[in-house]
Write a protein that holds these residues in place. Structure first.
Motif, PDB file in Angstrom:
ATOM      1  N   GLU A   1     115.223  22.214  70.914  1.00 46.05           N
ATOM      2  CA  GLU A   1     114.331  21.067  71.063  1.00 46.05           C
ATOM      3  C   GLU A   1     113.890  20.452  69.735  1.00 46.05           C
ATOM      4  OE1 GLU A   1     113.775  19.373  73.834  1.00 46.05           O
ATOM      5  OE2 GLU A   1     115.033  20.825  74.865  1.00 46.05           O
ATOM      6  N   GLU A  14     114.768  16.746  68.642  1.00 51.84           N
ATOM      7  CA  GLU A  14     113.730  15.760  68.306  1.00 51.84           C
ATOM      8  C   GLU A  14     114.022  15.082  66.971  1.00 51.84           C
ATOM      9  OE1 GLU A  14     109.862  17.607  68.558  1.00 51.84           O
ATOM     10  OE2 GLU A  14     110.271  18.287  70.601  1.00 51.84           O
ATOM     11  N   HIS A  22     121.932  15.536  76.103  1.00 44.08           N
ATOM     12  CA  HIS A  22     120.499  15.642  76.384  1.00 44.08           C
ATOM     13  C   HIS A  22     119.791  14.289  76.225  1.00 44.08           C
ATOM     14  CE1 HIS A  22     116.484  17.465  76.368  1.00 44.08           C
ATOM     15  NE2 HIS A  22     116.230  16.749  75.297  1.00 44.08           N
TER      16      HIS A  22
END
Length: 146
Positions: free
Chosen positions: A24, A28, A60
């Motif tokens: 993650e 990001e 994603h």
């Protein structure tokens, strides 16, 4: 690591199946650079999972259809071949009708002019594209790197 080879519950006969682990914070950072229109360099040792991370992030983030993927061949030293393959990938991604026309190999190839035209065309796109240069460290053409 970005993959695991641990056996998953329900696997038949101890079959080992790889799985992608979401990264993650890295996703990001990649998404922030994509939103800002910037350039991001993802650097890590060979075999560490850079390609899997980038492919996972594109999926994603919903960018797979807007991503041109150029894999540099080992010891690529031909700037013309590099730039022509890059343009072909971008044309396939954003649509040949809205992007620079396909260029044919030519003995008087002007790399700097092609790059200027390419940058102009990229800025005129209505929707941004993502360009992934996989294994860029293998590019050994000074002209292409310039």
């Amino acid at each position: 690591m970005t993959t695991s080879t641990a056996s998953h519950e329900g696997d038949q006969g101890g079959v080992v199946t790889p799985r992608v682990v979401a990264r993650e914070s890295l996703f990001e950072m990649l998404s922030a650079a994509e939103r800002d229109g910037g350039v991001t360099l993802l650097s890590a040792p060979a075999g560490s999972g850079k390609t899997i991370v980038l492919r996972s992030w594109l999926e994603h983030a919903g960018l797979r259809e807007r991503a041109a993927w150029v894999s540099v061949e080992r010891n690529e030293h031909d700037a013309q071949r590099f730039w022509l393959s890059l343009i072909d990938e971008l044309r396939a991604t954003v649509g040949a009708d809205v992007f620079v026309e396909r260029l044919a190999p030519a003995p008087d190839f002007e790399g700097a002019a092609v790059v200027e035209r390419l940058l102009s065309e990229l800025q005129s796109l209505e929707e941004p594209a993502v360009l992934v240069l996989d294994d860029l460290e293998l590019l050994s053409s000074a002209d292409a790197l310039a």
